[in-house]
Design a protein around this motif. Structure first.
Motif, PDB file in Angstrom:
ATOM      1  N   VAL A 446       0.837  -1.201   0.000  1.00  0.00           N
ATOM      2  CA  VAL A 446       0.000   0.000   0.000  1.00  0.00           C
ATOM      3  C   VAL A 446       0.874   1.255   0.000  1.00  0.00           C
ATOM      4  CG1 VAL A 446      -1.632   1.346   1.380  1.00  0.00           C
ATOM      5  CG2 VAL A 446      -1.995  -1.108   1.061  1.00  0.00           C
ATOM      6  N   ALA A 447       1.909   1.250   0.842  1.00  0.00           N
ATOM      7  CA  ALA A 447       2.803   2.410   0.907  1.00  0.00           C
ATOM      8  C   ALA A 447       3.541   2.605  -0.412  1.00  0.00           C
ATOM      9  CB  ALA A 447       3.798   2.239   2.050  1.00  0.00           C
ATOM     10  N   ALA A 448       3.939   1.503  -1.050  1.00  0.00           N
ATOM     11  CA  ALA A 448       4.648   1.600  -2.328  1.00  0.00           C
ATOM     12  C   ALA A 448       3.749   2.199  -3.403  1.00  0.00           C
ATOM     13  CB  ALA A 448       5.143   0.221  -2.754  1.00  0.00           C
ATOM     14  N   ALA A 449       2.485   1.780  -3.431  1.00  0.00           N
ATOM     15  CA  ALA A 449       1.545   2.350  -4.404  1.00  0.00           C
ATOM     16  C   ALA A 449       1.367   3.844  -4.157  1.00  0.00           C
ATOM     17  CB  ALA A 449       0.203   1.626  -4.317  1.00  0.00           C
ATOM     18  N   GLU A 450       1.335   4.244  -2.885  1.00  0.00           N
ATOM     19  CA  GLU A 450       1.222   5.670  -2.557  1.00  0.00           C
ATOM     20  C   GLU A 450       2.489   6.420  -2.972  1.00  0.00           C
ATOM     21  OE1 GLU A 450       0.377   5.525   1.597  1.00  0.00           O
ATOM     22  OE2 GLU A 450      -1.772   5.126   1.313  1.00  0.00           O
ATOM     23  N   ASP A 451       3.654   5.785  -2.804  1.00  0.00           N
ATOM     24  CA  ASP A 451       4.910   6.406  -3.239  1.00  0.00           C
ATOM     25  C   ASP A 451       4.933   6.590  -4.757  1.00  0.00           C
ATOM     26  OD1 ASP A 451       6.061   6.711  -0.721  1.00  0.00           O
ATOM     27  OD2 ASP A 451       6.918   4.693  -0.732  1.00  0.00           O
ATOM     28  N   MET A 452       4.447   5.586  -5.488  1.00  0.00           N
ATOM     29  CA  MET A 452       4.387   5.697  -6.948  1.00  0.00           C
ATOM     30  C   MET A 452       3.491   6.859  -7.366  1.00  0.00           C
ATOM     31  SD  MET A 452       3.888   1.747  -8.172  1.00  0.00           S
ATOM     32  CE  MET A 452       4.917   0.417  -7.559  1.00  0.00           C
ATOM     33  N   ALA A 453       2.326   6.964  -6.724  1.00  0.00           N
ATOM     34  CA  ALA A 453       1.395   8.043  -7.062  1.00  0.00           C
ATOM     35  C   ALA A 453       2.004   9.405  -6.751  1.00  0.00           C
ATOM     36  CB  ALA A 453       0.085   7.855  -6.300  1.00  0.00           C
ATOM     37  N   GLU A 457       2.994  12.573  -9.340  1.00  0.00           N
ATOM     38  CA  GLU A 457       2.572  13.961  -9.139  1.00  0.00           C
ATOM     39  C   GLU A 457       3.773  14.904  -9.138  1.00  0.00           C
ATOM     40  OE1 GLU A 457       0.317  14.016  -5.568  1.00  0.00           O
ATOM     41  OE2 GLU A 457      -1.357  12.848  -6.393  1.00  0.00           O
ATOM     42  N   ALA A 458       4.858  14.470  -8.501  1.00  0.00           N
ATOM     43  CA  ALA A 458       6.068  15.295  -8.473  1.00  0.00           C
ATOM     44  C   ALA A 458       6.639  15.458  -9.879  1.00  0.00           C
ATOM     45  CB  ALA A 458       7.107  14.669  -7.546  1.00  0.00           C
ATOM     46  N   ALA A 459       6.655  14.370 -10.640  1.00  0.00           N
ATOM     47  CA  ALA A 459       7.186  14.432 -12.003  1.00  0.00           C
ATOM     48  C   ALA A 459       6.357  15.366 -12.878  1.00  0.00           C
ATOM     49  CB  ALA A 459       7.226  13.031 -12.608  1.00  0.00           C
ATOM     50  N   GLU A 460       5.044  15.364 -12.688  1.00  0.00           N
ATOM     51  CA  GLU A 460       4.179  16.250 -13.474  1.00  0.00           C
ATOM     52  C   GLU A 460       4.458  17.718 -13.152  1.00  0.00           C
ATOM     53  OE1 GLU A 460       2.005  15.542 -15.952  1.00  0.00           O
ATOM     54  OE2 GLU A 460       2.744  13.494 -15.826  1.00  0.00           O
ATOM     55  N   ALA A 467      10.547  13.091  -7.256  1.00  0.00           N
ATOM     56  CA  ALA A 467       9.965  11.822  -7.690  1.00  0.00           C
ATOM     57  C   ALA A 467      10.936  10.672  -7.433  1.00  0.00           C
ATOM     58  CB  ALA A 467       9.604  11.898  -9.170  1.00  0.00           C
ATOM     59  N   LEU A 468      12.202  10.892  -7.765  1.00  0.00           N
ATOM     60  CA  LEU A 468      13.213   9.862  -7.528  1.00  0.00           C
ATOM     61  C   LEU A 468      13.325   9.524  -6.046  1.00  0.00           C
ATOM     62  CD1 LEU A 468      16.180  10.706  -9.941  1.00  0.00           C
ATOM     63  CD2 LEU A 468      15.042   8.493  -9.702  1.00  0.00           C
ATOM     64  N   HIS A 469      13.255  10.546  -5.200  1.00  0.00           N
ATOM     65  CA  HIS A 469      13.363  10.320  -3.759  1.00  0.00           C
ATOM     66  C   HIS A 469      12.236   9.418  -3.263  1.00  0.00           C
ATOM     67  CE1 HIS A 469      14.078  11.027   0.486  1.00  0.00           C
ATOM     68  NE2 HIS A 469      12.811  11.402   0.618  1.00  0.00           N
ATOM     69  N   ARG A 470      11.000   9.708  -3.674  1.00  0.00           N
ATOM     70  CA  ARG A 470       9.870   8.886  -3.227  1.00  0.00           C
ATOM     71  C   ARG A 470      10.019   7.446  -3.706  1.00  0.00           C
ATOM     72  NH1 ARG A 470       5.292  11.234  -0.815  1.00  0.00           N
ATOM     73  NH2 ARG A 470       4.750   9.039  -0.498  1.00  0.00           N
ATOM     74  N   LEU A 471      10.481   7.271  -4.930  1.00  0.00           N
ATOM     75  CA  LEU A 471      10.642   5.919  -5.457  1.00  0.00           C
ATOM     76  C   LEU A 471      11.760   5.169  -4.740  1.00  0.00           C
ATOM     77  CD1 LEU A 471      10.187   6.634  -9.270  1.00  0.00           C
ATOM     78  CD2 LEU A 471       8.587   5.426  -7.773  1.00  0.00           C
ATOM     79  N   SER A 529       0.042   3.395 -15.384  1.00  0.00           N
ATOM     80  CA  SER A 529      -0.412   2.014 -15.495  1.00  0.00           C
ATOM     81  C   SER A 529      -0.049   1.212 -14.250  1.00  0.00           C
ATOM     82  CB  SER A 529       0.198   1.366 -16.740  1.00  0.00           C
ATOM     83  OG  SER A 529      -0.286   0.058 -16.920  1.00  0.00           O
ATOM     84  N   GLY A 530       1.175   1.418 -13.755  1.00  0.00           N
ATOM     85  CA  GLY A 530       1.623   0.678 -12.576  1.00  0.00           C
ATOM     86  C   GLY A 530       0.859   1.051 -11.325  1.00  0.00           C
ATOM     87  N   VAL A 531       0.666   2.351 -11.112  1.00  0.00           N
ATOM     88  CA  VAL A 531      -0.068   2.801  -9.925  1.00  0.00           C
ATOM     89  C   VAL A 531      -1.487   2.257  -9.947  1.00  0.00           C
ATOM     90  CG1 VAL A 531      -1.049   4.813  -8.766  1.00  0.00           C
ATOM     91  CG2 VAL A 531       1.314   4.871  -9.554  1.00  0.00           C
ATOM     92  N   ARG A 532      -2.138   2.357 -11.101  1.00  0.00           N
ATOM     93  CA  ARG A 532      -3.527   1.893 -11.185  1.00  0.00           C
ATOM     94  C   ARG A 532      -3.620   0.387 -10.931  1.00  0.00           C
ATOM     95  NH1 ARG A 532      -8.137   3.716 -11.700  1.00  0.00           N
ATOM     96  NH2 ARG A 532      -9.867   2.491 -12.518  1.00  0.00           N
ATOM     97  N   SER A 533      -2.695  -0.364 -11.485  1.00  0.00           N
ATOM     98  CA  SER A 533      -2.713  -1.811 -11.288  1.00  0.00           C
ATOM     99  C   SER A 533      -2.578  -2.166  -9.810  1.00  0.00           C
ATOM    100  CB  SER A 533      -1.583  -2.460 -12.093  1.00  0.00           C
ATOM    101  OG  SER A 533      -1.559  -3.856 -11.899  1.00  0.00           O
ATOM    102  N   HIS A 534      -1.643  -1.516  -9.110  1.00  0.00           N
ATOM    103  CA  HIS A 534      -1.432  -1.832  -7.696  1.00  0.00           C
ATOM    104  C   HIS A 534      -2.582  -1.334  -6.827  1.00  0.00           C
ATOM    105  CE1 HIS A 534       2.466  -3.753  -7.717  1.00  0.00           C
ATOM    106  NE2 HIS A 534       2.892  -2.867  -8.595  1.00  0.00           N
ATOM    107  N   GLN A 535      -3.151  -0.186  -7.157  1.00  0.00           N
ATOM    108  CA  GLN A 535      -4.255   0.318  -6.341  1.00  0.00           C
ATOM    109  C   GLN A 535      -5.555  -0.428  -6.604  1.00  0.00           C
ATOM    110  OE1 GLN A 535      -4.262   4.611  -6.959  1.00  0.00           O
ATOM    111  NE2 GLN A 535      -2.892   4.894  -5.231  1.00  0.00           N
ATOM    112  N   MET A 536      -5.692  -1.018  -7.803  1.00  0.00           N
ATOM    113  CA  MET A 536      -6.857  -1.855  -8.106  1.00  0.00           C
ATOM    114  C   MET A 536      -6.635  -3.310  -7.721  1.00  0.00           C
ATOM    115  SD  MET A 536      -8.334  -0.785 -11.846  1.00  0.00           S
ATOM    116  CE  MET A 536      -9.724  -1.909 -11.649  1.00  0.00           C
ATOM    117  N   GLN A 537      -5.360  -3.708  -7.572  1.00  0.00           N
ATOM    118  CA  GLN A 537      -4.995  -5.109  -7.369  1.00  0.00           C
ATOM    119  C   GLN A 537      -5.503  -5.954  -8.537  1.00  0.00           C
ATOM    120  OE1 GLN A 537      -5.393  -6.536  -3.191  1.00  0.00           O
ATOM    121  NE2 GLN A 537      -6.272  -4.519  -2.767  1.00  0.00           N
TER     122      GLN A 537
END
Length: 588
Positions: A446-453, A457-460, A467-471, A529-537
């Motif tokens: 869950v925390a990793a999916a939040e970090d990806m999201a 947002e930081a990259a945008e 963004a690199l720091h969160r990842l 795509s990755g964030v959505r996949s992990h948050q939707m499972q």
């Protein structure tokens, strides 16, 4: 003539026929249900009262003109067998609900705030491929919306045609398919047609006749798909739309919502999901993601053009194995002092009662064998039970239930799950304070999916360092959890590779933060795509790597992708490859 008032709740009071699945129904303001075609005729003759209760309707049911697409082929009669490689859901099985507490014991005199309880729901499994009599599965209404703009000319369109041929071959005779193409405008190439032998031939002819040219009008393509679905006279149990595009919508003003209103926000049984596929590196990842998000669909992106068929295969592998619809998970506090504080459910809507005594998650549909994990954080009070020091004391924290509609039978199912229980010793002994690896893994996921999201947002905002720091932070946490999981072992029935996938995902995502070009070319699509996949499972196709498998892939998805890969090897020469060269990037 029979007396309409004697009709049962399962019969239309106008025609006295069953209100069965597959026919469009309407509920009047008095709450009585009729066939849409029957009430339309009544209203057209000026009748404004209910045939059952004789109540005068203040708001007469308005029936919109059917339009040019009200010619869908009637659905199959019950009992038509689905002859394709897809296994059906095993008969007589129901969802399985298991719980894991973050620790097996809490000292009797102690309290714990935010104590984590993991609830794991596993959908009924598919029947074995060699079963003598597999159970029927839910039939599908599928509309494919295909980009035929000028940029699709040549090999790309040829590969999409091949992929569509695979889809057609693997639909069953009770499934129905309509094909919509779009460029500057959009048109329906074939009506919603049952995939009988004749229907499959007609669908393949329609696909083979597609020609590329013109601009990209995604909104128009979705408009036509929405009209095809809205005009249906009959409906199958599962409804979905597949949208593929290789470019940005250049026929509408910037900022125009590309989703037709009739496709937005439907989450109940029978609602249409839109699964989007960004083809190549020039598609509009943000728009495709937003379209999928509005309907609980998945967003896949395909860099290697050759594997577009595999991406479609994974998607229909899920759609042809829907086991549960409109699922809702309910938990209630069993101990009088326990309160639910928070629920972590990703993209699934959750609700906690004001007094904290109950909570729920709207899960929606699940494919056969699909798993959902949710974290419930509860406050556990000190135990006030009078017991001898050596006497075993346990507290039941939560009870768990799941209600859903069985997709194949339309039967409403209510299942009680495993209770969440902790021991309450006077003092903790060896092993009593050992954290649950299942709970810790889910915390990290869950925390990793939040970090990806957050990284996206930081990259945008142009903050690639942020963004690199969160990842990096998320990546380190995943690695630490993976070491602990390997050391202590997880649920022996749990075969997923979620931590390995998370580690690979976060490592790969960092490579797209090196410069703006890398992020614009592929990074945005990869993160979305990755964030959505992990948050939707739920599995989506990411990056177009033929050998990459998602930990969320179900058995049915894997089976269909394997079948697709074999099919491609037979059809394509080994030297064929339209995958764009991908330069290696290093990240610090």
């Amino acid at each position: 003539m029979a007396n309409p008032s004697s009709a049962t709740a399962d019969v239309c009071a106008i025609c006295l026929s069953d209100l069965g699945r597959g026919q469009t129904l309407i509920t009047a303001e008095c709450s009585h249900v009729f066939h849409l075609r029957c009430i339309s005729e009544n209203v057209s003759h000026g009748r404004r009262d209910c045939p059952l209760c004789k109540a005068t309707w203040r708001d007469v049911p308005v029936v919109e003109p059917a339009g040019p697409y009200a010619d869908d082929e009637p659905i199959a009669e019950p009992g038509v067998q689905q002859h394709q490689a897809q296994p059906a859901v095993e008969a007589g099985t129901t969802v399985t609900l298991k719980t894991h507490c973050e620790r097996p014991a809490v000292p009797r005199a102690a309290s714990r705030d935010g104590f984590a309880v993991l609830v794991r729901a596993t959908a009924p499994g598919a029947t074995a491929e060699d079963a003598e009599a597999p159970a029927p599965r839910a039939p599908l209404d599928l509309v494919t919306v295909l980009d035929v703009s000028g940029s699709m000319d040549g090999n790309k369109l040829d590969l999409v045609k091949q992929a569509m041929g695979f889809v057609v071959d693997n639909l069953g005779p009770a499934d129905r398919l309509s094909v919509v193409s779009f460029s500057n405008d959009a048109q329906r190439e074939i009506r919603l047609t049952r995939m009988s032998a004749d229907g499959k031939e007609a669908a393949k002819r329609a696909v083979e006749a597609l020609v590329a040219g013109g601009g990209t009008n995604i909104r128009k393509g979705l408009d036509v798909a929405a009209q095809v679905l809205a005009a249906r006279r009959y409906t199958n149990a599962v409804t979905s739309v597949i949208l593929l595009s290789d470019g940005k919508d250049n026929c509408n003003n910037r900022g125009v919502n590309l989703m037709p209103p009739s496709l937005r926000g439907g989450h109940g049984a029978g609602a249409a999901t839109v699964h989007t596929f960004g083809f190549g590196t020039d598609h509009d990842a943000a728009a495709m993601h937003a379209i999928a998000e509005a309907t609980r669909g998945t967003f896949s992106y395909i860099v290697n053009h050759e594997v577009v068929q595999d991406s479609f295969a994974q998607c229909i592998g899920g759609l042809l194995s829907v086991a549960m619809q409109a699922a809702r998970l309910d938990v209630a506090c069993a101990h009088p002092g326990v309160r639910v504080r928070e629920v972590k459910s990703g993209l699934y809507e959750n609700h906690v009662d004001a007094d904290g005594r109950a909570a729920s998650v709207q899960v929606g549909d699940l494919y056969a064998d699909e798993v959902r994990r949710f974290l419930f954080f509860v406050d556990v009070p000190a135990s006030d039970e009078a017991a001898a020091e050596e006497e075993e004391v346990t507290n039941k924290l939560l009870t768990v239930r799941c209600t859903y509609t069985d997709a194949a039978t339309a039967r409403v199912v209510d299942v009680a799950g495993e209770d969440a229980v902790v021991r309450r010793p006077v003092e903790l002994l060896d092993g009593d304070d050992q954290p649950s690896v299942e709970v810790e893994r889910e915390r990290v996921r869950v925390a990793a999916a939040e970090d990806m999201a957050a990284a996206r947002e930081a990259a945008e905002r142009g903050d690639r360092e942020g963004a690199l720091h969160r990842l990096r932070v998320g990546h380190a946490a995943v690695l630490e959890c993976a070491i602990g999981y390997a050391a202590y072992g997880g649920d022996e029935d749990d075969e997923d590779e979620c931590l390995d996938e998370l580690e690979q995902d976060m490592d790969e995502m960092q490579s797209f933060m090196v410069d703006e070009e890398a992020y614009e070319e592929e990074g945005r699509a990869r993160l979305l795509s990755g964030v959505r996949s992990h948050q939707m499972q739920r599995a989506s196709f990411q990056g177009g790597k033929a050998t990459r498998k998602s930990s969320f892939q179900t058995k049915a998805m894997k089976s269909m992708v394997t079948l697709s890969a074999k099919s491609r090897r037979k059809q394509q020469p080994e030297e064929s490859s339209s995958a764009p060269a991908k330069r290696r990037r290093k990240h610090k």
